[in-house]
Design a protein around this motif. Structure first.
Motif, PDB file in Angstrom:
ATOM      1  N   UNK A   1      -4.438  36.059  15.847  1.00 32.34           N
ATOM      2  CA  UNK A   1      -5.130  36.437  14.617  1.00 32.34           C
ATOM      3  C   UNK A   1      -6.139  37.549  14.880  1.00 32.34           C
ATOM      4  N   UNK A   2      -6.803  37.525  16.023  1.00 35.89           N
ATOM      5  CA  UNK A   2      -7.735  38.600  16.365  1.00 35.89           C
ATOM      6  C   UNK A   2      -6.998  39.917  16.533  1.00 35.89           C
ATOM      7  N   UNK A   3      -5.841  39.897  17.171  1.00 34.01           N
ATOM      8  CA  UNK A   3      -5.061  41.119  17.370  1.00 34.01           C
ATOM      9  C   UNK A   3      -4.588  41.697  16.045  1.00 34.01           C
TER      10      UNK A   3
ATOM     11  N   UNK B   1       4.724  39.473  12.445  1.00 32.03           N
ATOM     12  CA  UNK B   1       4.580  39.069  11.055  1.00 32.03           C
ATOM     13  C   UNK B   1       3.123  39.134  10.623  1.00 32.03           C
ATOM     14  N   UNK B   2       2.213  38.635  11.458  1.00 26.82           N
ATOM     15  CA  UNK B   2       0.799  38.675  11.123  1.00 26.82           C
ATOM     16  C   UNK B   2       0.276  40.099  11.034  1.00 26.82           C
ATOM     17  N   UNK B   3       0.767  40.972  11.892  1.00 27.80           N
ATOM     18  CA  UNK B   3       0.334  42.364  11.866  1.00 27.80           C
ATOM     19  C   UNK B   3       0.739  43.024  10.551  1.00 27.80           C
ATOM     20  N   UNK B   4       1.984  42.841  10.143  1.00 28.18           N
ATOM     21  CA  UNK B   4       2.448  43.406   8.876  1.00 28.18           C
ATOM     22  C   UNK B   4       1.738  42.749   7.687  1.00 28.18           C
ATOM     23  N   UNK B   5       1.479  41.463   7.812  1.00 26.83           N
ATOM     24  CA  UNK B   5       0.776  40.733   6.758  1.00 26.83           C
ATOM     25  C   UNK B   5      -0.643  41.265   6.576  1.00 26.83           C
TER      26      UNK B   5
ATOM     27  N   UNK C   1       4.956  36.265   1.725  1.00 24.00           N
ATOM     28  CA  UNK C   1       5.176  37.490   2.490  1.00 24.00           C
ATOM     29  C   UNK C   1       6.289  37.294   3.522  1.00 24.00           C
ATOM     30  N   UNK C   2       6.284  36.171   4.194  1.00 27.81           N
ATOM     31  CA  UNK C   2       7.320  35.895   5.190  1.00 27.81           C
ATOM     32  C   UNK C   2       8.696  35.826   4.535  1.00 27.81           C
TER      33      UNK C   2
END
Length: 81
Positions: free
Chosen positions: A10-12, A39-43, A67-68
């Motif tokens: 999540x920090x990244x 996925x988190x980066x695009x989110x 989003x996923x």
């Protein structure tokens, strides 16, 4: 994946505030099994969480799941045309 790895992910992705607010709930619900760093980066690029302190965990989870699903189902198979 452990709690530390999830926090790093999540920090990244730039979602540190969201993790600080809801990290324990994410870890308890097993969210790390269904998401990855990409996925988190695009989110985080698509959504803005300026009010992470006032956001409920269910609201965050709803947006992440939508989003996923969109990213998963929006891809055409290879050689579609």
């Amino acid at each position: 994946m452990g709690e530390k790895e999830m926090q790093d992910m999540f920090e990244w992705a730039g979602l540190t505030d969201v993790y600080e607010q809801h990290g324990y709930k994410m870890w308890l619900s097993g969210l790390e099994d269904s998401i990855d760093v990409e996925l988190l980066d695009h989110f985080s690029d698509a959504y803005s969480f300026e009010s992470a302190e006032s956001m409920f965990y269910d609201e965050f989870l709803f947006h992440l799941r939508v989003f996923k699903s969109i990213t998963k189902n929006n891809e055409l198979p290879h050689r579609y045309w």
